[in-house]
Scaffold this motif. Sequence first.
Motif, mmCIF file in Angstrom:
data_model
loop_
_atom_site.group_PDB
_atom_site.id
_atom_site.type_symbol
_atom_site.label_atom_id
_atom_site.label_comp_id
_atom_site.label_asym_id
_atom_site.label_seq_id
_atom_site.Cartn_x
_atom_site.Cartn_y
_atom_site.Cartn_z
ATOM 1 N N ILE A 20 -2.102 -2.523 -6.502
ATOM 2 C CA ILE A 20 -1.728 -2.055 -4.919
ATOM 3 C C ILE A 20 -1.345 -3.633 -4.416
ATOM 4 N N TYR A 21 -2.015 -4.732 -4.575
ATOM 5 C CA TYR A 21 -1.594 -5.878 -4.098
ATOM 6 C C TYR A 21 -1.252 -6.954 -5.004
ATOM 7 N N GLU A 65 0.829 -1.299 -0.038
ATOM 8 C CA GLU A 65 -0.082 0.110 0.198
ATOM 9 C C GLU A 65 1.024 1.339 0.082
#
Length: 269
Positions: A134-135, A90
């Motif tokens: 993001i992930y 993040e």
Amino acid sequence: MGGLCTRNPDNYTTNIAESRPKSAKIPHFVKEKSDSENKYTETDIIQMLNFLIDNIFVVFGGKVFQQIVGIPMGTNCAPLLADIFLYSYEAEFIQSLVSEGKRYLASDFNFTYRYIDDVLSINNPKFADYLSSIYPSELEVKETTETNNSASYLDIMLSYDTDGHMNTSLYDKRDDFNFSITNFPFLSSNIPSSPAYGVFISQLIRYARASTKYTDFVLRARRLSDKLLSQGYVCDRLTSSLRKFYGRYGELVIHYDVPLSRMVDDILS
């Protein structure tokens, strides 16, 4: 030992403060190296984490199984590792937006919150579009949004009404089970009665804090009282407990603008 690690394992180590009592030791960074057993380099910490993750075994049915995905929830460091793992992605994502001059996009994530692996993003219609940015791809992300105006987060249901006001109510996934759950004590069990009735008050406090509307509060409280009555509780003592709750925690229900007599009727009649 848990602690933050540095970017340069050759120059920095983490140290447990030896000047404090053992019960008060905290990790911190130092520049000097030594052979002290209370100091760990970044490499040391990574090796310990790798050992933990690679050596998780469970015995079941006379057989030994090795867990190869994730770590057990009961492990002391599991929540911390999950936080660090997800935060690293993040933070890198937000920093990349800022470095690319996309501060306007980064500001859309101002009201994005995470508790371990549960994420809530408010007023951010672009959040779903950037999940893959993001992930990591191996992380499965499940969408739990109910509608465009409602979503569940932890044990709270968030919703906007037609006037644009946000309301909250209690969310419990067990409500969707097709079987009953025994999660409160029976009076026939070998426990004192006072703590048992105290459960009723503690749950009323929880319901009041979670419920913006009186109807949601009553729905939960009525469901609970019916369950307790079926488990041997006495209506008069539940009524007494409800009165005690109203007197001691009136600030939690004052916005309902409902007198005690009506609340008793709505929950226990």
